[in-house]
Design an enzyme around this catalytic site. Sequence first.
Site, short mmCIF file in Angstrom:
data_model
loop_
_atom_site.label_atom_id
_atom_site.label_comp_id
_atom_site.label_asym_id
_atom_site.label_seq_id
_atom_site.Cartn_x
_atom_site.Cartn_y
_atom_site.Cartn_z
N ASP A 31 0.85 -1.19 0.00
CA ASP A 31 0.00 0.00 0.00
C ASP A 31 0.89 1.25 0.00
O ASP A 31 1.89 1.32 0.71
CB ASP A 31 -0.92 0.00 1.23
N ASN A 87 -12.92 -2.96 2.67
CA ASN A 87 -13.86 -1.84 2.75
C ASN A 87 -14.85 -2.00 1.59
O ASN A 87 -14.44 -2.13 0.43
CB ASN A 87 -13.12 -0.52 2.65
N GLN A 94 -14.27 2.79 1.34
CA GLN A 94 -13.67 2.32 0.08
C GLN A 94 -13.40 3.52 -0.83
O GLN A 94 -14.28 4.36 -1.04
CB GLN A 94 -14.61 1.32 -0.62
N VAL A 96 -11.06 2.97 -3.74
CA VAL A 96 -10.76 2.42 -5.07
C VAL A 96 -11.78 1.32 -5.35
O VAL A 96 -11.85 0.33 -4.61
CB VAL A 96 -9.32 1.85 -5.14
N HIS A 100 -10.36 -5.29 -3.26
CA HIS A 100 -9.02 -5.57 -2.74
C HIS A 100 -9.11 -5.90 -1.26
O HIS A 100 -9.97 -5.39 -0.55
CB HIS A 100 -8.07 -4.38 -2.96
N HIS A 102 -7.04 -5.76 2.31
CA HIS A 102 -5.90 -5.18 3.02
C HIS A 102 -5.37 -6.25 3.97
O HIS A 102 -6.14 -6.79 4.78
CB HIS A 102 -6.33 -3.97 3.86
P1 5GP Z 1 -9.73 1.42 0.13
O1 5GP Z 1 -9.80 2.72 0.90
O2 5GP Z 1 -10.40 1.53 -1.21
O3 5GP Z 1 -10.14 0.23 0.91
O4 5GP Z 1 -8.18 1.20 -0.12
C1 5GP Z 1 -7.48 1.75 -1.17
C2 5GP Z 1 -6.03 1.66 -0.79
O5 5GP Z 1 -5.26 1.83 -1.95
C3 5GP Z 1 -5.59 2.74 0.19
O6 5GP Z 1 -5.07 2.14 1.36
C4 5GP Z 1 -4.55 3.53 -0.57
O7 5GP Z 1 -3.47 3.94 0.24
C5 5GP Z 1 -4.10 2.54 -1.64
N1 5GP Z 1 -3.66 3.16 -2.87
C6 5GP Z 1 -4.30 4.16 -3.57
N2 5GP Z 1 -3.61 4.47 -4.68
C7 5GP Z 1 -2.51 3.65 -4.69
C8 5GP Z 1 -1.43 3.49 -5.60
O8 5GP Z 1 -1.31 4.17 -6.63
N3 5GP Z 1 -0.50 2.55 -5.30
C9 5GP Z 1 -0.59 1.76 -4.17
N4 5GP Z 1 0.39 0.87 -3.98
N5 5GP Z 1 -1.61 1.88 -3.29
C10 5GP Z 1 -2.56 2.81 -3.55
#
Ligand code: 5GP
Length: 114
Positions: A31, A87, A94, A96, A100, A102
């Site tokens: 991440d 999420n 969430q 993205v 996914h 974590h």
């Molecule tokens: P969500 O909030 O959707 O559950 O998690 C998305 C995760 O993707 C976040 O923890 C964020 O830090 C990670 N993330 C967003 N953009 C990028 C990226 O370009 N590269 C990587 N490695 N992680 C990302």
Amino acid sequence: MDNKTIFQKIIEKEIPSDIIFEDELCIVIKDINPQAPLHLLIIPKKPIPKLSEASKEDLKILGHLMLIVGNMSRKFDVDDAFNVIINNGEKAGQTVFHLHLHLLAGNNKLNLPK
Ligand code: 5GP
């Protein structure tokens, strides 16, 4: 218009990332904004927007992701203690919209119910 999520671009190698593992069904990356000493994202290559939109045909993928979590926990020697978070939906944090998991381990900042 480009409708690809950031994870789709990472999967297609359009943008660089720290890829830890890859097979025909998923990739594992670090991440970019870690919330624990070890914070990995396990991402299916199929662009399922969120868990609640997964269907029976995704059974193999979903099971595979869980096994990869276990493999990663052993690879990074955290198999005695880790958290897995998904999420689902904007209100749940969430950001993205490509499913996914974590994987968090170490001295993480999470305050999960005991
Ligand atoms: P969500 O909030 O959707 O559950 O998690 C998305 C995760 O993707 C976040 O923890 C964020 O830090 C990670 N993330 C967003 N953009 C990028 C990226 O370009 N590269 C990587 N490695 N992680 C990302």
